[in-house]
Write a protein that holds these residues in place. Structure first.
Motif, mmCIF file in Angstrom:
data_model
loop_
_atom_site.group_PDB
_atom_site.id
_atom_site.type_symbol
_atom_site.label_atom_id
_atom_site.label_comp_id
_atom_site.label_asym_id
_atom_site.label_seq_id
_atom_site.Cartn_x
_atom_site.Cartn_y
_atom_site.Cartn_z
ATOM 1 N N ILE A 49 4.419 15.666 5.016
ATOM 2 C CA ILE A 49 4.523 14.212 5.168
ATOM 3 C C ILE A 49 5.938 13.786 4.828
ATOM 4 O O ILE A 49 6.476 14.148 3.781
ATOM 5 N N SER A 50 6.546 12.997 5.705
ATOM 6 C CA SER A 50 7.896 12.499 5.484
ATOM 7 C C SER A 50 7.946 11.618 4.240
ATOM 8 O O SER A 50 7.004 10.866 3.948
ATOM 9 N N GLY A 51 9.057 11.698 3.523
ATOM 10 C CA GLY A 51 9.236 10.851 2.359
ATOM 11 C C GLY A 51 9.420 9.387 2.709
ATOM 12 O O GLY A 51 9.410 8.520 1.836
ATOM 13 N N GLU A 52 9.563 9.102 4.015
ATOM 14 C CA GLU A 52 9.770 7.725 4.451
ATOM 15 C C GLU A 52 8.465 6.964 4.657
ATOM 16 O O GLU A 52 8.479 5.757 4.922
ATOM 17 N N VAL A 53 7.332 7.643 4.577
ATOM 18 C CA VAL A 53 6.041 6.971 4.722
ATOM 19 C C VAL A 53 5.225 7.190 3.460
ATOM 20 O O VAL A 53 5.461 8.125 2.700
ATOM 21 N N ARG A 54 4.251 6.322 3.238
ATOM 22 C CA ARG A 54 3.373 6.457 2.084
ATOM 23 C C ARG A 54 2.249 7.417 2.445
ATOM 24 O O ARG A 54 1.500 7.180 3.401
ATOM 25 N N ALA A 55 2.140 8.489 1.687
ATOM 26 C CA ALA A 55 1.173 9.539 2.005
ATOM 27 C C ALA A 55 -0.246 8.983 2.078
ATOM 28 O O ALA A 55 -1.033 9.375 2.949
ATOM 29 N N LYS A 56 -0.587 8.089 1.180
ATOM 30 C CA LYS A 56 -1.941 7.533 1.165
ATOM 31 C C LYS A 56 -2.232 6.770 2.438
ATOM 32 O O LYS A 56 -3.353 6.810 2.955
ATOM 33 N N TRP A 57 -1.221 6.090 2.988
ATOM 34 C CA TRP A 57 -1.409 5.358 4.252
ATOM 35 C C TRP A 57 -1.688 6.333 5.389
ATOM 36 O O TRP A 57 -2.570 6.098 6.228
ATOM 37 N N THR A 58 -0.947 7.454 5.428
ATOM 38 C CA THR A 58 -1.174 8.461 6.464
ATOM 39 C C THR A 58 -2.600 8.984 6.389
ATOM 40 O O THR A 58 -3.298 9.101 7.410
ATOM 41 N N GLU A 59 -3.043 9.294 5.184
ATOM 42 C CA GLU A 59 -4.397 9.804 4.991
ATOM 43 C C GLU A 59 -5.432 8.770 5.441
ATOM 44 O O GLU A 59 -6.379 9.100 6.188
ATOM 45 N N GLU A 60 -5.277 7.527 5.023
ATOM 46 C CA GLU A 60 -6.255 6.488 5.353
ATOM 47 C C GLU A 60 -6.271 6.185 6.851
ATOM 48 O O GLU A 60 -7.321 5.835 7.403
ATOM 49 N N THR A 61 -5.118 6.328 7.510
ATOM 50 C CA THR A 61 -5.070 6.115 8.963
ATOM 51 C C THR A 61 -5.925 7.151 9.677
ATOM 52 O O THR A 61 -6.667 6.825 10.621
ATOM 53 N N LEU A 62 -5.862 8.415 9.242
ATOM 54 C CA LEU A 62 -6.717 9.457 9.824
ATOM 55 C C LEU A 62 -8.178 9.174 9.523
ATOM 56 O O LEU A 62 -9.059 9.357 10.382
ATOM 57 N N HIS A 63 -8.479 8.716 8.312
ATOM 58 C CA HIS A 63 -9.865 8.404 7.959
ATOM 59 C C HIS A 63 -10.435 7.326 8.866
ATOM 60 O O HIS A 63 -11.583 7.411 9.314
ATOM 61 N N ARG A 64 -9.620 6.297 9.146
ATOM 62 C CA ARG A 64 -10.095 5.221 10.027
ATOM 63 C C ARG A 64 -10.314 5.733 11.441
ATOM 64 O O ARG A 64 -11.295 5.359 12.104
ATOM 65 N N GLU A 65 -9.421 6.595 11.906
ATOM 66 C CA GLU A 65 -9.539 7.136 13.256
ATOM 67 C C GLU A 65 -10.818 7.955 13.415
ATOM 68 O O GLU A 65 -11.412 7.993 14.497
ATOM 69 N N LEU A 66 -11.272 8.585 12.342
ATOM 70 C CA LEU A 66 -12.443 9.466 12.392
ATOM 71 C C LEU A 66 -13.681 8.837 11.765
ATOM 72 O O LEU A 66 -14.676 9.530 11.523
ATOM 73 N N SER A 67 -13.635 7.537 11.512
ATOM 74 C CA SER A 67 -14.713 6.870 10.755
ATOM 75 C C SER A 67 -16.088 7.000 11.399
ATOM 76 O O SER A 67 -17.115 6.950 10.711
ATOM 77 N N ASP A 68 -16.131 7.207 12.729
ATOM 78 C CA ASP A 68 -17.424 7.326 13.407
ATOM 79 C C ASP A 68 -18.014 8.727 13.286
ATOM 80 O O ASP A 68 -19.109 8.995 13.792
ATOM 81 N N SER A 69 -17.298 9.627 12.612
ATOM 82 C CA SER A 69 -17.759 11.022 12.510
ATOM 83 C C SER A 69 -17.866 11.486 11.059
ATOM 84 O O SER A 69 -17.768 12.681 10.771
#
Length: 278
Positions: A49-69
């Motif tokens: 994960i790039s130091g320019e983004v917040r790691a928790k945001w990256t993780e939560e974005t994937l969680h939202r994308e997969l929320s139906d599964s």
């Protein structure tokens, strides 16, 4: 200093579920989640994960994308909301690949299981500060795999641009690559500064050195022991023990072999017009 964060897809050996999470050391995190025999290391993936983004945001974005599964796990299990049906794994992998820039992640890569502990260590998780050098070197494979990928991509660009004019060893034990200014820009060569330092247990070493240019040439330094020259410094002996070292060395050997050997006198670096450091 903040430690590098990683996004991971942890695949259970049953292939019924996988977990999406973040960790500074995925291998240690996986060991804390489930026994190693339950982890499919061939399918599980790690992304820097790039130091320019917040790691928790990256993780939560994937969680939202997969929320139906989502895969239902007992609520008393740590991270029980981060598991998903394995049927969605290909979708998760494709999303991470196509949205790398948006998510701020590297290409995904696999990592190996750590060696089994000796009988006297079973039931113990040793802290990093108490690990032996061999154990630290083993864990460095996680970062070095990504670094090796970047070295291979970078050297492929230099060769593809047909910018290599020649190479010469200097008195500091470096191999200096000469590139033609009409075929590649200093900004493109400066991408070497985005390649992380090579890790060998608790120590780090740069692979590429200074980038110097004038109106005709760009000079890029390849540092020992990665340039194939006789190791001149004491520190060089431990670098080859790091996992993946030979992969980087062979890549740079091919790069240097693609140039003609030049006889160049480096009387003084101060004669160069511009010096750029990382």
């Amino acid at each position: 200093m903040a430690r590098t964060q990683h996004l991971y897809f942890l695949v259970h050996a049953s292939h019924e579920r996988f977990k999406v999470g973040i960790a500074t050391n995925p291998l240690l995190r996986w060991a804390a989640i489930q026994p190693r025999a339950q982890t499919d290391f061939a399918e599980s993936l790690v992304f820097d994960i790039s130091g320019e983004v917040r790691a928790k945001w990256t993780e939560e974005t994937l969680h939202r994308e997969l929320s139906d599964s989502r895969f239902r796990m007992p609520s008393d299990i740590a991270g029980h909301t981060e598991w998903f049906n394995f049927a969605a794994f290909d979708r998760a992998r494709a999303y991470a690949s196509s949205k790398r820039e948006f998510l701020g992640i590297s290409a995904g890569y696999t990592v190996s299981a750590r060696p089994r502990p000796s009988s006297g260590e079973r039931g113990h998780v040793r802290t990093t500060s108490r690990m032996s050098l061999g154990e630290r070197v083993s864990l460095s494979a996680l970062r070095n795999a990504s670094t090796a990928d970047m070295v291979e991509a970078y050297t492929s660009t230099l060769i593809a641009r047909d910018a290599l004019l020649g190479s010469a060893a200097d008195k500091w034990g470096q191999v200096i690559l000469y590139l033609h200014r009409d075929r590649i820009t200093p900004e493109e060569v400066l991408l070497s500064n985005q390649i992380p330092m090579w890790e060998s247990g608790p120590r780090f070493t740069r692979i590429f050195g200074s980038i110097i240019y004038d109106d005709t040439f760009i000079r890029l330094a390849v540092l020992p022991p990665f340039n194939g020259l006789v190791d001149r410094d004491n520190f060089a002996t431990w670098v080859p023990t790091a996992p993946g070292f030979e992969r980087v060395r062979s890549t740079l050997d091919r790069l240097i072999a693609a140039t003609q050997s030049l006889s160049v006198a480096h009387s003084a670096r101060t004669l160069d017009s511009v010096r750029l450091w990382s």
